[in-house]
Design an enzyme around this catalytic site. Structure first.
Site, PDB file in Angstrom:
ATOM      1  N   LYS A 111       0.883  -1.180   0.000  1.00  0.00           N
ATOM      2  CA  LYS A 111       0.000   0.000   0.000  1.00  0.00           C
ATOM      3  C   LYS A 111       0.913   1.219   0.000  1.00  0.00           C
ATOM      4  O   LYS A 111       1.272   1.762   1.050  1.00  0.00           O
ATOM      5  CB  LYS A 111      -0.916  -0.024   1.228  1.00  0.00           C
ATOM      6  CG  LYS A 111      -2.034   0.992   1.173  1.00  0.00           C
ATOM      7  CD  LYS A 111      -3.027   0.762   2.306  1.00  0.00           C
ATOM      8  CE  LYS A 111      -4.022   1.892   2.461  1.00  0.00           C
ATOM      9  NZ  LYS A 111      -5.015   1.969   1.393  1.00  0.00           N
TER      10      LYS A 111
HETATM   11  C1  LIG Z   1      -6.691   0.180  -3.969  1.00  0.00           C
HETATM   12  C2  LIG Z   1      -7.378  -0.352  -2.771  1.00  0.00           C
HETATM   13  N1  LIG Z   1      -7.929  -1.570  -2.828  1.00  0.00           N
HETATM   14  C3  LIG Z   1      -8.578  -2.092  -1.766  1.00  0.00           C
HETATM   15  C4  LIG Z   1      -8.708  -1.385  -0.579  1.00  0.00           C
HETATM   16  C5  LIG Z   1      -9.419  -1.995   0.576  1.00  0.00           C
HETATM   17  O1  LIG Z   1      -8.514  -2.404   1.577  1.00  0.00           O
HETATM   18  P1  LIG Z   1      -8.909  -2.405   3.102  1.00  0.00           P
HETATM   19  O2  LIG Z   1     -10.126  -3.238   3.219  1.00  0.00           O
HETATM   20  O3  LIG Z   1      -7.738  -3.008   3.781  1.00  0.00           O
HETATM   21  O4  LIG Z   1      -9.143  -0.997   3.512  1.00  0.00           O
HETATM   22  C6  LIG Z   1      -8.156  -0.117  -0.483  1.00  0.00           C
HETATM   23  C7  LIG Z   1      -8.244   0.655   0.759  1.00  0.00           C
HETATM   24  O5  LIG Z   1      -7.328   0.684   1.518  1.00  0.00           O
HETATM   25  C8  LIG Z   1      -7.461   0.415  -1.593  1.00  0.00           C
HETATM   26  O6  LIG Z   1      -6.920   1.635  -1.536  1.00  0.00           O
END
Ligand SMILES: Cc1ncc(COP(=O)(O)O)c(C=O)c1O
Length: 315
Positions: free
Chosen positions: A158
């Protein structure tokens, strides 16, 4: 505009919100060297509690490892600091944003000699895709932008840089009158939203793209898979052709910010009955029952911000 809280944690110390600044020539500004998390703290029946703190810290440290960033704090130290952050700011429900970046020092792509800075901030944040989104659903499009191809920018990390791609997807969607865009992967299979994972329901079965389809390993994605198991809803990680979106009975996004948000149309094609479907609703109900404390936290997803009161002597 987000409302400031009192303190931000920087490299082990709490500092006033306004002092959490970096130099314009920090490595992160030119080269995008940041990794971060988005975490929710829920105001549960027994006090504020951070949702899946362990898993978020793990993903943060995984992102750091992929980018060869030495964080300098253990998972336990970061988790404790985040609990302290919520306490210090006297928050109940809030959103937490840990950010790790390469700071000011040398110039040039190779940043190993630039200092690593760790910030933890929190603030109040409501519904990401709008107040009505959770109950009525949102209208979205398939983006003309693809998600990053494998072995370009790592989707499992991330990183701030990945969100340049997310911004292209989101801007295109909003400018064309949609709430969000769904990106395909390099091969043309369904990947994810600009800030959400995606699930489909077809013949009563939940389908979601596998990690190999350039998706972020979402913590809410994992949560929904576990909730589906508990509710005896079959779930499969599988490659999803674009057209499967249009013929699904239900489609929904998952994410820390979006939580579980139904999708009622894609590219102006109505999904199912054009409103939140029954499987989405069951999963939402279960999710919100656990995060509000109305149902027991049977899998240990919530970490209490305040230590439980010790039992009274003699009781
Ligand atoms: C590109 C992306 N995909 C998926 C998610 C969902 O991830 P999470 O459930 O860990 O927030 C996020 C959010 O963080 C994101 O930015």
């Amino acid at each position: 505009m987000l409302t400031p809280t009192e303190k931000i944690w920087r490299n082990g110390r709490f500092i006033p919100w306004d002092e959490a600044r970096i130099h314009v020539l920090s490595h992160v500004i030119s080269y995008g060297t940041s990794i971060f998390e988005g975490i929710r703290c829920y105001d549960t029946a027994s006090g504020p509690a951070i949702f899946r703190l362990r898993e978020h810290v793990r993903r943060l440290l995984d992102s750091a490892k992929i980018y060869r960033i030495e964080v300098g704090y253990t998972a336990e130290e970061l988790a404790e600091a985040m609990l302290e952050l919520v306490r210090v700011n006297r928050m109940r429900a809030c959103y937490l944003r840990p950010i790790i970046l390469r700071g000011f020092g040398e110039m040039g792509v190779y940043g190993s000699r630039n200092p690593v800075e760790v910030f933890l901030a929190c603030w109040e944040w409501g519904q990401y895709l709008g107040e009505e989104a959770i109950s009525r659903g949102v209208d979205v499009c398939v983006s003309s932008w693809n998600r990053m191809a494998p072995n370009t920018l790592p989707a499992l990390a991330k990183s701030g840089a990945n969100y340049m791609n997310s911004q292209l997807i989101k801007m295109e969607a909003v400018i064309n009158g949609y709430v969000e865009g769904i990106a395909l992967d390099e091969a043309g299979y369904v990947s994810e939203g600009s800030g959400e994972n995606i699930f489909l329901v077809r013949d009563g079965r939940l389908l979601t793209p596998p990690l190999g389809a350039s998706v972020l390993p979402g913590i809410t994605r994992m949560t929904v898979c576990e909730l589906a198991q508990d509710l005896a809803i079959p779930v499969a990680e599988t490659l999803i052709p674009r057209e499967m979106l249009y013929i699904a009975e239900e489609v929904f996004f998952t994410g820390t910010a979006a939580e579980i948000t139904p999708i009622r149309s894609i590219d102006r094609i109505t999904i199912g009955a054009g409103r939140r479907g029954p499987v989405t609703e069951r999963l939402q109900k279960e999710f919100f029952a656990i995060t509000s404390g109305a149902k027991p936290d049977r899998r240990g997803w919530l970490t209490a911000v305040h230590a439980p009161e010790p039992a009274a002597v003699g009781s």
